[in-house]
Design a protein around this motif. Structure first.
Motif, PDB file in Angstrom:
ATOM      1  N   ARG A 132       7.052  -1.472  10.943  1.00 14.81           N
ATOM      2  CA  ARG A 132       8.354  -0.480  10.960  1.00 14.81           C
ATOM      3  C   ARG A 132       9.526  -1.352  11.025  1.00 14.81           C
ATOM      4  O   ARG A 132       9.787  -1.973  10.906  1.00 14.81           O
ATOM      5  CB  ARG A 132       8.336  -0.652  12.575  1.00 14.81           C
ATOM      6  CG  ARG A 132       9.946   0.675  12.289  1.00 14.81           C
ATOM      7  CD  ARG A 132      10.264   1.021  14.448  1.00 14.81           C
ATOM      8  NE  ARG A 132      11.323   2.443  14.092  1.00 14.81           N
ATOM      9  CZ  ARG A 132      11.817   2.326  15.571  1.00 14.81           C
ATOM     10  NH1 ARG A 132      11.134   1.610  17.006  1.00 14.81           N
ATOM     11  NH2 ARG A 132      12.548   3.695  15.392  1.00 14.81           N
ATOM     12  N   LYS A 168       0.374   3.867  12.177  1.00 14.95           N
ATOM     13  CA  LYS A 168       1.777   4.388  12.218  1.00 14.95           C
ATOM     14  C   LYS A 168       2.190   5.204  12.560  1.00 14.95           C
ATOM     15  O   LYS A 168       3.594   5.237  12.998  1.00 14.95           O
ATOM     16  CB  LYS A 168       2.108   4.793  10.452  1.00 14.95           C
ATOM     17  CG  LYS A 168       1.483   4.575   9.352  1.00 14.95           C
ATOM     18  CD  LYS A 168       1.054   5.558   8.362  1.00 14.95           C
ATOM     19  CE  LYS A 168       0.881   5.019   7.088  1.00 14.95           C
ATOM     20  NZ  LYS A 168       1.155   6.095   5.767  1.00 14.95           N
ATOM     21  N   PHE A 223       5.284   3.146   1.838  1.00 14.69           N
ATOM     22  CA  PHE A 223       5.723   3.324   1.860  1.00 14.69           C
ATOM     23  C   PHE A 223       5.843   5.437   2.851  1.00 14.69           C
ATOM     24  O   PHE A 223       5.923   5.822   1.771  1.00 14.69           O
ATOM     25  CB  PHE A 223       7.182   2.760   1.342  1.00 14.69           C
ATOM     26  CG  PHE A 223       8.397   3.039   2.545  1.00 14.69           C
ATOM     27  CD1 PHE A 223       8.482   2.369   3.525  1.00 14.69           C
ATOM     28  CD2 PHE A 223       9.572   3.613   2.220  1.00 14.69           C
ATOM     29  CE1 PHE A 223       9.884   2.670   4.939  1.00 14.69           C
ATOM     30  CE2 PHE A 223      10.885   3.997   3.131  1.00 14.69           C
ATOM     31  CZ  PHE A 223      10.821   3.845   4.418  1.00 14.69           C
ATOM     32  N   ASP A 224       6.146   5.256   4.231  1.00 11.96           N
ATOM     33  CA  ASP A 224       5.881   6.417   4.720  1.00 11.96           C
ATOM     34  C   ASP A 224       7.711   6.722   4.760  1.00 11.96           C
ATOM     35  O   ASP A 224       8.611   5.853   6.029  1.00 11.96           O
ATOM     36  CB  ASP A 224       5.289   6.861   5.609  1.00 11.96           C
ATOM     37  CG  ASP A 224       5.478   8.101   5.936  1.00 11.96           C
ATOM     38  OD1 ASP A 224       5.911   8.920   6.023  1.00 11.96           O
ATOM     39  OD2 ASP A 224       4.214   8.562   6.690  1.00 11.96           O
ATOM     40  N   ILE A 250       0.657  -1.563  -0.113  1.00 12.53           N
ATOM     41  CA  ILE A 250      -0.163  -0.086  -0.644  1.00 12.53           C
ATOM     42  C   ILE A 250       0.790   1.508  -0.325  1.00 12.53           C
ATOM     43  O   ILE A 250       0.063   1.821  -0.328  1.00 12.53           O
ATOM     44  CB  ILE A 250      -1.124   0.035   1.543  1.00 12.53           C
ATOM     45  CG1 ILE A 250      -2.043  -1.003   0.799  1.00 12.53           C
ATOM     46  CG2 ILE A 250      -2.042   1.026   1.252  1.00 12.53           C
ATOM     47  CD1 ILE A 250      -2.417  -1.639   2.478  1.00 12.53           C
ATOM     48  N   ILE A 265       9.110   8.986   5.638  1.00 13.17           N
ATOM     49  CA  ILE A 265       9.345  10.058   7.205  1.00 13.17           C
ATOM     50  C   ILE A 265       9.242   9.476   8.444  1.00 13.17           C
ATOM     51  O   ILE A 265      10.327   9.333   9.098  1.00 13.17           O
ATOM     52  CB  ILE A 265       8.689  11.083   7.487  1.00 13.17           C
ATOM     53  CG1 ILE A 265       8.414  11.992   6.205  1.00 13.17           C
ATOM     54  CG2 ILE A 265       8.671  12.341   8.098  1.00 13.17           C
ATOM     55  CD1 ILE A 265       7.687  13.485   6.209  1.00 13.17           C
ATOM     56  N   SER A 266       8.601   8.533   8.499  1.00 17.50           N
ATOM     57  CA  SER A 266       7.983   7.656   9.950  1.00 17.50           C
ATOM     58  C   SER A 266       8.690   6.251   9.443  1.00 17.50           C
ATOM     59  O   SER A 266       9.327   5.337  10.674  1.00 17.50           O
ATOM     60  CB  SER A 266       6.851   7.792  10.217  1.00 17.50           C
ATOM     61  OG  SER A 266       6.540   6.851   8.978  1.00 17.50           O
ATOM     62  N   GLY A 267       9.308   5.989   8.392  1.00 14.25           N
ATOM     63  CA  GLY A 267      10.030   4.706   8.122  1.00 14.25           C
ATOM     64  C   GLY A 267       8.839   3.572   8.216  1.00 14.25           C
ATOM     65  O   GLY A 267       9.060   2.366   8.968  1.00 14.25           O
ATOM     66  N   ASN A 273       1.095  -2.188   9.361  1.00 11.77           N
ATOM     67  CA  ASN A 273       2.045  -1.056   9.371  1.00 11.77           C
ATOM     68  C   ASN A 273       2.878  -1.670  10.136  1.00 11.77           C
ATOM     69  O   ASN A 273       3.244  -1.332  11.613  1.00 11.77           O
ATOM     70  CB  ASN A 273       0.576  -0.297  10.069  1.00 11.77           C
ATOM     71  CG  ASN A 273      -0.372   0.495   9.455  1.00 11.77           C
ATOM     72  OD1 ASN A 273      -1.167   0.158   9.977  1.00 11.77           O
ATOM     73  ND2 ASN A 273      -0.480   1.021   8.553  1.00 11.77           N
ATOM     74  N   PRO A 299      16.668   1.312   8.133  1.00  9.40           N
ATOM     75  CA  PRO A 299      17.961   1.650   6.502  1.00  9.40           C
ATOM     76  C   PRO A 299      18.553   0.472   7.068  1.00  9.40           C
ATOM     77  O   PRO A 299      19.334   0.455   8.019  1.00  9.40           O
ATOM     78  CB  PRO A 299      19.077   3.229   7.722  1.00  9.40           C
ATOM     79  CG  PRO A 299      17.516   3.290   8.011  1.00  9.40           C
ATOM     80  CD  PRO A 299      16.623   2.335   8.797  1.00  9.40           C
TER      81      PRO A 299
END
Lengths: 497, 497
Positions: free
Chosen positions: B244, B214, B132-133, B130, B135-137, B242, B247
């Motif tokens: 988390r 989120k 990927f955000d 759906i 900023i919040s990862g 949702n 990186p």
């Protein structure tokens, strides 16, 4: 914006209170008032110093530390064993006596003080450190242990708790677990609940539910302990815990920086999380109003940026690791400078400087209390909205108060504090702030309680963060463990009296 | 020893099955058999390719991948939306039709195949990513997404899932969540459940329980989503999550080492966790028997230690970080050598070598299957007991089989596999192993299921890891969400038929 778009929710979860107002508790008179027979029963197995009836001594138990939530309990019990707690609860259940469990009593939402005359069950005497298993890295302790005491115990073994927060000197670990406490190292460790491997819980009927475990991986059936973590004492009393702890990071450094606009704060947040990865210990935020409050009220506070004006923003970054950090810090600083994300930046060069820089951020809450009455909101929201909410609130409050924004940039948890200049205008300020702040948060899919819990303060606002249906299932879970509703009544779940 | 001492448990949680044998399900005949009316109803809102009735095609859905748990379902449904799943479950609930949810069907404990003729609810078509955000990862996706597909999607953004396991190419994320999957990077990330921020769940009565979020920190009421994580489909169907994500670590290196005794393995485990801290990506273990199996059955497997004999032990360490690792790896190697903890050690110097060394550990499970029938145990126990259990089992099995020990040293999760040479002696081998292994684990406060779950295989053994009383409360939770008991019957909780 991305944060919002993926959801398809109405402006509020529910605009009408009637949607969820099916009463959970029927009336306060459902609970029995204490009699001398009850006291005699407790005296039959508790030592005199485990029973507090003196009204002067009871004040400290009846009131939270901000003196905001004051109860009227006539009895506090301080048992020193799980078995005694079991006997107390079994009796209270049979007699229909309401009970409020209390750890360090450092909460900010009125979760650990009585609303009426509930019996206070203090965990202060249940405070033994049972042991530390160096092979598995698991600490076992009773619920009344103070967080800082546990950290001191672990420091001797070069380990640390995966949790750090302002109240560490007095908060109890049982309360930390019962509220799923957050704090400043969430970015480093993630949620505290991940590290609770096992629990011992006493249920309202006196049953001792044995969920102890020192196993890191255990997928055998429904994870009951998770139901109790963050349950704020409405299901039972946590009496013992097995906690996964971690080797102390040998190297730690703080960078404290001033930014000329909020966009740069967001850029720094994004950059740092990608660039530091697992070397990021914390990334914290405060606006110029919070910075000024520190300088005004905290004696000997460090002031690396005497040029503070109300258009500035501040970011604190803790870098940590098992190897020397010089290269990492230098690389980071170079990139921040080259991209002109900071106006100025200072890095700690000693433990004293490390602590001193951290204090500029950590002591905002304490400094704010000097203003007078302070409305404190502990909220989660998209980080890009931090400044927007502060601007709106500051605008609405006008000359009635002083608005500060600060908090945990790395995990989207802001503390917005509004100091109220004139106590006589308390109601006016409150009516501006509530339920406005909660409604606004619902609109951006935020949370009305990031880390402090719901307690007494936000029970009636729960529907701004959770669907009616979810709240109904919470009530069903409550009924499974506490069918008589004696545990910490009037807290967390909406009720009508 | 510390591991044991802090607990005061009996040898088994319960020696007598009668202690917990209050039946949960009354009889298999409580469920309705499918009629043409039912099929007609499903056809009224599902497309033809979402309904599978062909007996040949059904085989793949009725059987797990080891062909150990074979069901007899006459119908598999593959809806592509939450709304369709809601309609299916509502109908099944009304009609009393039993349902087994199925993701990638890669489980090893018979949790995702029917026991009798339950309707199979496959999540394969519910597989949209759906968004990927950044900023919040936070990644938002539907439950049928394959783990590797999600990782590929995230790799383009330099992010990765906090989960890695052998079945990644075919397991579904909904199944990973429903089983709280573990895997090889548990030491790096901790439990997968920590990263599930929100869920959408369809309950057996068709209600869509909206627990999406989120938000990293959200302490508003009882954490309902935790009840569903690891519930193995017995409470409802997870349809969206949702998650988390993190990186990607830019630098990764593997050290593969040979040790002359098991004590050195334990020393390495202790040393590495303190020394590498947050740079430790994984620490894995295998004995000489597992190593030999790889060399015998896996074509082109790397063989850095051709001098393997049955007294050797092997440790794999993954080092990871955001900066170059040369110093860290060299320091570690120096200390391992100086303390004479390793006989020999090899470090990867390229991505190809990284993968090739990992394969020596990761492919043991696949290699073991070449022996013939393999009894596989996925267990948690104190790491200092890894070797002891293998020795006992090897001794008991004698010439009937071949015993290998391998697994996740860093989190106390061993996989003990016993290859059975002669299929005719399957029952004899099984009777030596079961319930012996489970009893032994109960004795050392281990877990009968570390990461694979309970499913059908271990429901009757659950009492070896959980108290009767805890199991009774699990049943109570089941009744809250699935009062009719139609969801994945005969799994997880002990029952009598």
């Amino acid at each position: 914006m991305l944060f919002q778009r993926a959801f398809k929710k109405p402006f509020f979860k529910n605009t009408l209170l009637s949607n969820y107002s099916k009463p959970y508790f029927f009336s306060t008179s459902q609970f029995k008032q204490l009699t001398s027979d009850d006291i005699n029963y407790f005296s039959s197995f508790l030592a005199p110093n485990e029973i507090i009836q003196d009204s002067f001594e009871l004040q400290a138990y009846n009131s939270d530390w901000l003196k905001k939530y004051i109860g009227n309990s006539k009895l506090a019990l301080k048992p020193n064993s799980t078995e005694k707690i079991s006997k107390i609860l079994k009796y209270c259940s049979e007699q229909n006596i309401a009970v409020v469990p209390q750890g360090g009593n450092t909460g900010l939402v009125g979760g650990s003080t009585p609303v009426n005359d509930e019996v206070i069950l203090s965990l202060k005497n249940l405070n033994k450190i049972i042991g530390f298993d160096e092979i598995s890295g698991v600490l076992t302790c009773e619920a009344g242990c103070v967080l800082e005491t546990l950290n001191q115990y672990l420091a001797e073994k070069s380990y640390e708790m995966p949790l750090d927060l302002g109240a560490k000197g007095s908060c109890a670990i049982g309360g930390n677990i019962a509220t799923n406490a957050g704090g400043t190292h969430f970015v480093k460790f993630g949620p505290f609940k991940s590290y609770i491997l096992g629990l011992e819980v006493v249920l309202p009927n006196g049953e001792i539910l044995e969920l102890e475990s020192k196993i890191l991986k255990d997928n055998t059936g429904l994870d009951l302990k998770q139901v109790f973590i963050g349950s704020e004492g409405i299901l039972g009393v946590i009496t013992k815990a097995n906690i996964r702890v971690f080797p102390v990071d040998k190297y730690k450094q703080v960078l404290f920086m001033q930014c000329e606009n909020f966009e740069n704060v967001l850029e720094i947040n994004k950059l740092v999380r990608g660039k530091l990865g697992r070397n990021l210990g914390a990334i914290e935020y405060q606006d110029a109003y919070a910075y000024a409050t520190i300088q005004k009220y905290i004696q000997n506070a460090a002031n690396p940026f005497p040029n503070n004006d109300m258009g500035k923003y501040y970011v604190l970054i803790e870098v940590c690791g098992t190897e020397a950090l010089d290269d990492i810090v230098e690389n980071l600083y170079t990139e921040l400078s080259e991209r002109k994300l900071v106006e100025d930046c200072i890095a700690s060069e000693s433990d004293a400087q490390f602590t001193s820089l951290w204090k500029i951020r950590e002591e905002v809450a304490v400094a704010a209390n000097h203003i007078g009455l302070v409305f404190k909101y502990d909220i989660s929201l998209p980080v890009e909205k931090f400044e927007e909410l502060c601007l709106i609130v500051r605008n609405k409050i006008g000359c009635l108060g002083y608005t500060m924004g600060y908090g945990h940039l790395g995990d989207g948890n802001m503390h917005i504090n509004v100091g109220c200049y004139d106590l006589a205008k308390k109601k006016q300020v409150e009516s501006i702030l509530e339920p406005f702040v909660f409604e606004w948060l619902s609109h951006v899919n935020g949370s009305i309680s990031a880390e402090h819990g719901v307690g007494r303060q936000k029970a009636k606002y729960l529907h701004f963060s959770k669907d009616v249906q979810a709240i109904e299932y919470m009530k069903s879970l409550k009924k499974v463990f506490d069918p008589k509703g004696i545990m910490n009544p009037y807290k967390v779940l909406p009720y009508s009296s």
